[in-house]
Design an enzyme around this catalytic site. Structure first.
Site, short mmCIF file in Angstrom:
data_model
loop_
_atom_site.label_atom_id
_atom_site.label_comp_id
_atom_site.label_asym_id
_atom_site.label_seq_id
_atom_site.Cartn_x
_atom_site.Cartn_y
_atom_site.Cartn_z
N LYS A 1 -3.98 -3.33 -21.16
CA LYS A 1 -4.26 -4.44 -20.64
C LYS A 1 -6.41 -5.12 -21.14
CE LYS A 1 -1.17 -5.35 -17.69
NZ LYS A 1 -0.52 -5.53 -16.52
N ASP B 1 -0.34 -12.33 -14.07
CA ASP B 1 -0.41 -12.16 -13.43
C ASP B 1 -0.90 -12.28 -12.10
OD1 ASP B 1 1.59 -9.30 -14.92
OD2 ASP B 1 -0.59 -8.51 -15.41
P1 NAP Z 1 -2.55 1.03 -12.82
O1 NAP Z 1 -3.71 0.17 -12.82
O2 NAP Z 1 -2.49 2.35 -13.68
O3 NAP Z 1 -2.78 1.16 -11.10
C1 NAP Z 1 -2.23 2.39 -11.03
C2 NAP Z 1 -2.66 2.06 -9.10
O4 NAP Z 1 -1.16 3.48 -8.18
C3 NAP Z 1 -3.61 3.00 -8.64
O5 NAP Z 1 -4.18 2.30 -7.21
C4 NAP Z 1 -2.97 4.41 -7.98
O6 NAP Z 1 -3.98 4.83 -7.37
C5 NAP Z 1 -2.27 4.03 -7.68
N1 NAP Z 1 -0.81 5.10 -7.73
C6 NAP Z 1 -0.59 6.20 -8.99
N2 NAP Z 1 -0.02 6.89 -8.41
C7 NAP Z 1 -0.29 7.02 -7.11
C8 NAP Z 1 0.66 8.08 -5.97
N3 NAP Z 1 1.37 9.22 -5.91
N4 NAP Z 1 -0.09 8.04 -4.40
C9 NAP Z 1 -0.68 7.29 -4.12
N5 NAP Z 1 -1.27 5.53 -5.67
C10 NAP Z 1 -1.29 6.11 -6.35
O7 NAP Z 1 -1.25 0.50 -12.31
P2 NAP Z 1 -1.55 -1.25 -12.63
O8 NAP Z 1 -0.99 -1.95 -13.71
O9 NAP Z 1 -1.50 -1.12 -11.27
O10 NAP Z 1 0.40 -1.16 -11.80
C11 NAP Z 1 0.49 -0.94 -10.95
C12 NAP Z 1 2.27 -1.20 -10.35
O11 NAP Z 1 2.70 -2.57 -10.46
C13 NAP Z 1 2.77 -0.47 -11.15
O12 NAP Z 1 4.10 -0.14 -10.43
C14 NAP Z 1 3.53 -1.42 -12.28
O13 NAP Z 1 4.87 -1.49 -12.41
C15 NAP Z 1 3.60 -2.88 -11.02
N6 NAP Z 1 3.32 -3.87 -12.16
C16 NAP Z 1 4.42 -4.64 -11.50
C17 NAP Z 1 4.07 -6.31 -11.96
C18 NAP Z 1 5.42 -7.10 -11.96
O14 NAP Z 1 5.07 -8.19 -12.52
N7 NAP Z 1 6.14 -7.04 -10.94
C19 NAP Z 1 3.00 -6.68 -13.11
C20 NAP Z 1 2.34 -5.39 -13.34
C21 NAP Z 1 2.42 -4.73 -12.37
P3 NAP Z 1 -5.58 5.90 -8.21
O15 NAP Z 1 -6.46 4.22 -8.55
O16 NAP Z 1 -6.03 6.58 -7.32
O17 NAP Z 1 -5.33 6.27 -9.24
#
Ligand code: NAP
Length: 282
Positions: free
Chosen positions: A66, A102
């Site tokens: 992204k 998003d």
């Molecule tokens: P990302 O950029 O990789 O960010 C991941 C986030 O999760 C960061 O804030 C990270 O914290 C945190 N995290 C990961 N493992 C963790 C743990 N064990 N304990 C606490 N915090 C943790 O990913 P993203 O693109 O933002 O996506 C995040 C989630 O949203 C995913 O599950 C994705 O499937 C979902 N999502 C859903 C939609 C939808 O349309 N429903 C759209 C986009 C994303 P740190 O900064 O500390 O690493």
């Protein structure tokens, strides 16, 4: 001529976007096919360049591309620039325009599926990654009240909060285990999980980002994780008497917004919901 669209990701095999978009093309009788394009980082530039051909409507972009995709586009709209991530590309006669649906998917899912207007609300946003940034800018643009951002890596929460304060937003930040976060949750009208905590096959499967005791009955709890459809956070929230919203509506509404940009037509949202539920076995 059959038109094409697809999604760049790595890995991407389990994406439900092809089911959702192909159902929409079918229902609108548009001769187009949407595919999942498994694209390693060193193949992204070539994949994106191929979109300039007239047979491509555009594409979606997901993890881990992204941010990286932005340098390969001709133009990026202001919202995607502020968020710092592109999830949708439109081919406009050979020029590639990047945007981020998003944010719209998040706001539309709250409005249309839960009847929640975030204007003036006290919101706790958990996470500071790409999805959290999209939600944060969407909330600020919709004139949210107080916005609390909490993240495992507190520096990322602080940096996002600092960025948002420059736009005039009232924002505070915490680490995810900070006791002050619990009182912020107790006072919140809306709690949003935008971390991957609770995600099936993820590193924190079966876990919730906050303790059940932090959820008040009058609150709306929104989990962006869509698989499983009932995460531990949502189960706790329901037991606390809070209203719950899962991640599927956001997935469908971000897809619907992308589909509209490619086709210039209103997306058949119900058809997309049905296809997404079926693909997830719900
Ligand atoms: P990302 O950029 O990789 O960010 C991941 C986030 O999760 C960061 O804030 C990270 O914290 C945190 N995290 C990961 N493992 C963790 C743990 N064990 N304990 C606490 N915090 C943790 O990913 P993203 O693109 O933002 O996506 C995040 C989630 O949203 C995913 O599950 C994705 O499937 C979902 N999502 C859903 C939609 C939808 O349309 N429903 C759209 C986009 C994303 P740190 O900064 O500390 O690493």
């Amino acid at each position: 001529m059959t038109l094409h669209a697809g999604i760049f990701g790595y890995p991407i095999r389990h994406s439900i976007s092809p089911a959702m978009h192909n159902a929409a093309f079918g229902s609108a009788e548009i001769d187009a096919v949407y595919e999942a394009w498994e694209t390693a980082p060193d193949r992204l530039a070539a994949g994106v360049a191929a979109l300039r051909d007239g047979s491509f409507l555009g594409a979606n972009v997901t993890v881990p591309h992204k941010q990286a995709v932005m340098e390969h586009l001709d133009d990026i709209d202001s919202l995607a620039t502020r968020i710092g991530a592109v999830n949708t590309i439109v081919n406009q006669n050979g020029r590639l325009l990047g945007s981020n649906t998003d944010a719209l998917g998040f706001i539309n899912s709250l409005k249309n599926e839960a009847g929640v207007n975030v204007s003036g609300l006290n919101v706790v946003l958990i996470g500071a990654g790409g999805a959290a940034r999209a939600a944060a800018y969407a909330l600020v643009d919709e004139r949210v009240g107080e916005l609390t951002i909490a993240n495992r890596t507190v520096e990322r929460a602080e940096s996002l909060a600092t960025e948002l304060r420059k736009t005039g937003a009232e924002t505070v930040s915490y680490g995810i285990s900070d006791p002050d976060l619990l009182s912020a949750c107790e006072r919140a009208d809306l709690i949003v999980n935008s971390t991957s905590v609770g995600m099936l096959h993820g590193p924190a499967e079966g876990e919730s980002p906050i303790p059940a005791s932090a959820i008040s009955p009058g609150c709306v709890v929104y989990d962006m994780v869509y698989n499983p459809s009932r995460t531990p956070l949502l189960t706790d929230a329901e037991k606390s008497g809070a209203r719950i919203v899962g991640g599927l509506p956001m997935l469908v509404h971000q897809g619907a917004a992308a589909w509209t940009r490619w086709t210039g037509r209103e997306a058949p949202v119900e058809v997309m919901f049905e296809a997404a539920r079926e693909a997830l076995g719900l």
